[in-house]
Design a protein around this motif. Structure first.
Motif, PDB file in Angstrom:
ATOM      1  N   ASP A 155     -15.199 159.872 -58.262  1.00 10.77           N
ATOM      2  CA  ASP A 155     -15.462 161.279 -57.951  1.00 10.77           C
ATOM      3  C   ASP A 155     -14.963 161.666 -56.574  1.00 10.77           C
ATOM      4  O   ASP A 155     -14.472 162.770 -56.373  1.00 10.77           O
ATOM      5  CB  ASP A 155     -16.960 161.572 -58.072  1.00 10.77           C
ATOM      6  N   GLN A 156     -15.099 160.713 -55.608  1.00  9.18           N
ATOM      7  CA  GLN A 156     -14.574 161.029 -54.274  1.00  9.18           C
ATOM      8  C   GLN A 156     -13.073 161.241 -54.347  1.00  9.18           C
ATOM      9  O   GLN A 156     -12.519 162.128 -53.716  1.00  9.18           O
ATOM     10  CB  GLN A 156     -14.880 159.898 -53.284  1.00  9.18           C
ATOM     11  N   ALA A 157     -12.421 160.369 -55.135  1.00 16.30           N
ATOM     12  CA  ALA A 157     -10.974 160.492 -55.288  1.00 16.30           C
ATOM     13  C   ALA A 157     -10.633 161.861 -55.866  1.00 16.30           C
ATOM     14  O   ALA A 157      -9.761 162.562 -55.365  1.00 16.30           O
ATOM     15  CB  ALA A 157     -10.447 159.390 -56.204  1.00 16.30           C
ATOM     16  N   LYS A 158     -11.391 162.223 -56.908  1.00 17.86           N
ATOM     17  CA  LYS A 158     -11.125 163.531 -57.534  1.00 17.86           C
ATOM     18  C   LYS A 158     -11.372 164.663 -56.544  1.00 17.86           C
ATOM     19  O   LYS A 158     -10.600 165.616 -56.458  1.00 17.86           O
ATOM     20  CB  LYS A 158     -12.030 163.713 -58.754  1.00 17.86           C
ATOM     21  N   GLU A 159     -12.463 164.528 -55.807  1.00 21.66           N
ATOM     22  CA  GLU A 159     -12.820 165.578 -54.833  1.00 21.66           C
ATOM     23  C   GLU A 159     -11.715 165.733 -53.792  1.00 21.66           C
ATOM     24  O   GLU A 159     -11.270 166.840 -53.493  1.00 21.66           O
ATOM     25  CB  GLU A 159     -14.148 165.197 -54.151  1.00 21.66           C
ATOM     26  N   ALA A 160     -11.266 164.582 -53.270  1.00 17.79           N
ATOM     27  CA  ALA A 160     -10.197 164.607 -52.260  1.00 17.79           C
ATOM     28  C   ALA A 160      -8.940 165.227 -52.849  1.00 17.79           C
ATOM     29  O   ALA A 160      -8.252 166.016 -52.207  1.00 17.79           O
ATOM     30  CB  ALA A 160      -9.898 163.183 -51.780  1.00 17.79           C
ATOM     31  N   TYR A 161      -8.693 164.878 -54.089  1.00 18.29           N
ATOM     32  CA  TYR A 161      -7.506 165.393 -54.768  1.00 18.29           C
ATOM     33  C   TYR A 161      -7.609 166.908 -54.931  1.00 18.29           C
ATOM     34  O   TYR A 161      -6.685 167.655 -54.662  1.00 18.29           O
ATOM     35  CB  TYR A 161      -7.411 164.731 -56.143  1.00 18.29           C
ATOM     36  N   ARG A 162      -8.786 167.358 -55.344  1.00 14.48           N
ATOM     37  CA  ARG A 162      -9.017 168.788 -55.530  1.00 14.48           C
ATOM     38  C   ARG A 162      -8.821 169.561 -54.241  1.00 14.48           C
ATOM     39  O   ARG A 162      -8.160 170.579 -54.201  1.00 14.48           O
ATOM     40  CB  ARG A 162     -10.462 169.012 -55.999  1.00 14.48           C
ATOM     41  N   ASP A 163      -9.414 169.037 -53.152  1.00 12.08           N
ATOM     42  CA  ASP A 163      -9.295 169.729 -51.872  1.00 12.08           C
ATOM     43  C   ASP A 163      -7.834 169.890 -51.505  1.00 12.08           C
ATOM     44  O   ASP A 163      -7.425 170.881 -50.911  1.00 12.08           O
ATOM     45  CB  ASP A 163     -10.008 168.946 -50.765  1.00 12.08           C
TER      46      ASP A 163
END
Lengths: 881, 113
Positions: free
Chosen positions: A61-69
């Motif tokens: 999820d952190q990876a996804k979050e970072a990706y989204r940002d």
């Protein structure tokens, strides 16, 4: 460049959110699979392989979050989220959404449409060069604030002034154009040579008038308006240089005016000629027929210009005491002359529309408040889950913006339609006097106005609930059924808003009431004759009827022909019709009385023998003329009551004699009768002294015909016109109408009627919105107090007591609104005193009636919630929360 | 450098260099290659790779395309673009300069005289 590209991609990322999320998920999934494959190949069990791969990938999820940002712009992303949330909320609440948007749209639509008129008339610059430096310049007399200049006076003003770059004159008149189809009467103007140069207007084709082209020996030339060129000559360029037959003379077309040119004082003039000061009125200093337009020298003020022309007028008064006694001077910005009477009306309407917009906004603001109230729990939950205050406020801002944008878009679209309707309602002959209203529509300034209004509305709408938010207590908001102080806070703000609304509605209602009563009073004015069943039209005969004898014969023939038609009671001729204007005056002097050169200015009218009988005017004393009283008989005159009162107080005027200022023998007439005042000017003008000469003693080949019919006057118009044309096909008949129509379409009547209707419309909507607002507050207050009311009833309170409780609450609000409204309305009414007729701004009956209307409506609005309160069943009320 | 830390700027450089050497490659492959090249002295949290890839793509230095891996798995392949190649050259140059300068500071003293 790279930066920009990156931002653009990120901006784009805002919109393809779902696709992108799916793609990332796919990519990560394939990554995991490849890693697991490798791990299994390295000898791990499939379970172990997956665990290791997941660990290595890190927090998914952190990876996804970072990706989204990285993929979008986080701030905008959340704005988009808020926007989606708002739209979802609004969709869930269609009643609220539609009501709020419609109210804004209504307010915007009304005010934008009116603003477009104000813009066209008062803001948009006139189609001349440097319009602020243009002045309207003319003479004054003690009786006429804007009298015409005489040609010799004009020449002296032009020579002696020190303040104008140039001074020119114009004179509105009609021409008869000979076309293949016959003789046609068209509007036009004659001007001095430099008229267009003074305005700073250049013909788009051909040339302007030469200097000196207005002298008697100059050839006949004319300039066509753009509209006339298009309409009559299909826009053909060859027309310049060709000749037209105008007034049975040959005129050379020398130029075409620009399309956007207009000059309201001469209405829709098609033909512009130069004045040829060779004889007649133009050589006499006492004959006033011209109006002046001047361009100020740079840096000269309007008041300096007034001082200068006043000085000249005084000099001329000393030099020519006979003709120039009491002839003063006046100047005004040209724009004032062009916009004229429309200005106060337009400002009044803009004010009305503005108030309506205000009410609409207040209503929407209180709707938003109610909503924020019902959403307290939701907000408290979001707050508790970590939403910052800023984020919650932003939610409201976005909500306000969405409503305002929706309302503005709908409002602008409907205002476009409203403008069309309003312009369509203006009668054609009124439109001629308001050429600046052509091409009315949505332009940059109107849109800027809407934007400004919308922006301020959005600020208010987002601030009201945001302000409420600052008092939000998370713990209290979360408590089940908790109401506590918050509900009271809202009721306090809400009730203030309602008082404001009712005050505004009251102001509009009083305005509408005063205008209606003025209009009613205006229609009640006695014109001094019976306007029903009268036909009027203008007859212009060609040159061979110019001689007095021919003109008299023509007049007799016209009367005779029309009289022979069925359904005709009587027929009269007149130079100037009643209800048109005060003016065309004569200076009179009394035989046998001391005279010291004063100007006894009276309306001068030439009328036929049956004039008074046809109009059914009241002859008070003496007799009227006989048809046989022509040039061969002694000269006679009738006077009106006003003249008798002014110059013969306590005397019998019959048998007295009057003449011109020199008492030249040919001008001496005997007064043979007194007629009750006939209104020569518009209904709201004053009565001037007037004298009536026999048409047969001062005939003209251009005159009005007034026909009294036994009934159905309108259907007889074609027959009557035909009868006149039958006498001579070269005779031009124009302006056929009925006296009632003429009276109803008179500019003063029209302006008053339209403004009355519009303000009344605004007031009705305002009343409705104000009452709905009151209902809202009362109903909300009742819903908040259900438990309290339940307890009261359980403890033995009577239903009537409950009624009284609620009605009193609403009554206090209504009363506050009415009282403050009356105060404000009187203040506003004093500003619009010019538009009132026959009543003071504090007209008691209007105030009382309006207060009663508002009071009763308020009572009805609060009765519904009161009944709900009184019918509360104690048990269920107590259980409900 | 401790075993599991790679800072952003360097990671981007490593990705570009990897793609330059090996041609089109998927995220997993890039990650493995970086670890291998470092002689397993560098441990990468694979998840951090993807925001970097996205950034490089937004800058226009790499482009992506779905394809099939050696093991017949669907995978997103990244390849260097022309401007990416130029950027790599620039960064390589800069990196060499920087390391050369820093290296001078750590060089034996007699070198300076």
């Amino acid at each position: 460049m790279k930066k920009l590209r990156g931002w653009l991609l990120r901006f784009k990322g805002l919109f393809a959110r779902e696709a992108r999320e799916r793609e990332l998920a796919d990519e990560l999934e394939s990554h995991l699979q490849m890693h697991i494959d490798d791990n299994i190949r390295a000898g791990m069990s499939s379970q172990e392989a997956r665990r290791v791969a997941l660990m290595k990938l890190g927090g998914l999820d952190q990876a996804k979050e970072a990706y989204r940002d990285r993929a979008t712009i986080p701030f905008l992303e959340s704005v988009v989220q808020d926007l989606r949330f708002t739209l979802r909320q609004l969709r869930k609440n269609p009643a609220f959404t539609v009501t709020a948007t419609a109210m804004i749209a209504l307010g915007i639509s009304a005010s934008a449409a009116i603003f477009a008129f104000v813009d066209a008339a008062l803001i948009k610059p006139l189609p001349y060069q440097d319009p602020p430096n243009l002045l309207f310049v003319t003479e004054t007399t003690p009786q006429i604030p804007r009298a015409c200049l005489s040609y010799p006076d004009y020449l002296d003003w032009k020579k002696l002034n020190r303040v104008f770059d140039s001074l020119d004159v114009y004179n509105q008149r009609h021409y008869v154009l000979t076309t293949a189809a016959g003789m046609e009467k068209i509007a036009g103007a004659s001007v001095s040579d430099g008229f267009f140069r003074t305005l700073g207007v250049t013909p788009i084709l051909g040339r302007d008038f030469y200097t000196g082209e207005d002298l008697p020996q100059a050839p006949n030339t004319l300039i066509l308006s753009y509209g006339s060129w298009q309409k009559r000559f299909g826009g053909k360029q060859e027309i310049v240089g060709q000749s037209l037959v105008v007034d049975e003379l040959s005129y050379l077309v020398v130029g075409i005016l620009p399309q956007n040119f207009h000059f309201a004082p001469v209405e829709d003039a098609e033909v512009w000629t130069t004045i040829h000061a060779g004889g007649g009125c133009l050589v006499r200093r006492s004959c006033h027929s011209l109006l002046g337009v001047a361009r100020l020298k740079n840096g000269v003020s309007t008041s300096a210009a007034l001082d200068d022309v006043t000085r000249i007028a005084k000099e001329l008064e000393v030099q020519y005491p006979d003709s120039n006694r009491n002839q003063g001077a006046t100047v005004a910005p040209l724009s004032e002359l062009i916009v004229g009477d429309a200005r106060p009306v337009l400002l009044l309407l803009l004010g009305g529309a503005g108030l309506l917009l205000l009410i609409a906004c207040i209503n929407v603001a209180s709707l938003l408040l109610v909503r924020s109230e019902t959403r307290r729990r939701e907000l408290a939950v979001r707050r508790a889950l970590g939403a910052t205050k800023l984020r919650l406020i932003r939610q409201f801002v976005i909500e306000g913006l969405v409503i305002v944008v929706g309302g503005c878009v709908a409002g602008v679209m409907s205002s476009h339609w409203a403008m069309k309707v309003l312009v369509g309602l203006i009668p054609a002959d009124m439109m001629g006097g308001m050429p600046y209203l052509n091409n009315l529509g949505l332009n940059v300034r109107v849109l800027a106005f809407v934007f400004a209004v919308g922006a301020s509305a959005a600020v208010v709408f987002s601030l009201t609930p945001a302000f409420r938010l600052s008092t939000l207590d998370v713990r209290e908001g979360m408590a089940e059924g908790g109401r506590g102080s918050a509900g009271k806070v809202w009721t306090r703000i809400g009730s203030k808003l309602v008082v404001l609304e009712l005050t505004t509605a009251m102001v509009l209602l009083v305005g509408a009431g005063l205008l209606s009563k003025s209009f009613y009073r205006l229609l009640q004015v006695d014109p001094g004759f019976e306007p029903k069943n009268l036909i009027t039209m203008r007859v212009s005969a060609p040159r061979n009827y110019m001689e007095d004898k021919e003109a008299v014969a023509l007049g007799r023939k016209v009367v005779e022909e029309i009289k022979s038609l069925p359904g005709i009671t009587s027929v009269a001729l007149a130079h100037t019709m009643p209800l048109s204007f005060n003016g065309m005056t004569d200076w009179i002097r009394f035989v046998g009385r001391a005279y010291n050169g004063e100007h006894n200015e009276v309306n001068e009218r030439q009328v036929s023998s049956e004039y008074f009988a046809t109009l059914r005017a009241r002859v008070l004393r003496g007799r009227t003329f006989a048809d046989t009283e022509d040039a061969s008989k002694p000269r006679v005159v009738l006077i009106n009551q006003a003249l008798a009162n002014k110059y013969f107080p306590g005397e019998d005027p019959i048998g007295q004699r009057i003449g011109d200022t020199e008492l030249s023998p040919s001008s001496i007439k005997e007064i043979i009768g007194v007629v009750d005042d006939i209104r020569e000017g518009p209904l709201d003008s004053e009565i001037w002294p007037a004298e009536y000469y026999p048409f047969n003693q001062s005939p003209d080949s251009d005159f009005s015909v007034i026909v009294r019919t036994s009934q159905g006057e309108e259907s007889l118009i074609p027959t009557v016109s035909e009868a006149i044309r039958k006498i001579d096909s070269k005779i031009n008949v124009s302006n056929q109408t009925t006296m009632t129509q003429k009276a109803n379409n008179a500019p003063t009547v029209y302006l008053r009627r339209s403004s009355t209707w519009l303000v009344a419309g605004f007031a009705a909507v305002a009343l409705l919105l104000g009452v709905v607002g009151l209902y809202g507050v009362t109903a909300y207050s009742v819903s908040q107090r259900t438990r309290e009311i339940g307890v009261r009833i359980a403890l033995g309170a009577q239903r009537t007591t409950v009624y009284r409780l609620i009605l009193r609450e609403a009554g206090v609000l209504a009363l506050a609104g009415i009282v403050s409204g009356i105060g404000l309305a009187i203040l506003v009414a004093t500003f619009m005193r010019k538009l009132l007729f026959g009543i003071p701004p504090w007209d008691i009956t209007t105030l009382v009636c309006v207060a009663a209307v508002l009071g009763v409506s308020a009572l009805l609005a609060s009765f519904l919630p009161a009944r709900r309160a009184a019918s509360v069943v104690p048990i269920s009320a107590l259980r409900a929360e | 450098m401790s075993k599991n830390e790679v800072w952003q700027g360097t990671l981007a450089l490593m990705i570009l260099k990897t793609l330059d050497t090996l041609g089109p490659l998927h995220g997993y492959g890039i990650a493995r290659r970086i670890e291998q090249t470092s002689g397993d002295r560098l441990s990468l949290n694979y998840g951090t790779l993807y925001p970097s890839l996205l950034k490089l793509e937004q800058e226009g230095w790499i482009a992506s395309e779905w394809g099939t891996s050696d093991n017949n798995r669907k995978a997103k392949y990244y390849k260097l673009t022309r401007s990416g190649r130029k950027q790599l050259a620039r960064e390589e140059e800069e990196w060499n300069q920087t390391t050369a300068i820093v290296a001078r500071f750590f060089a034996p003293l007699e070198h300076q005289s």
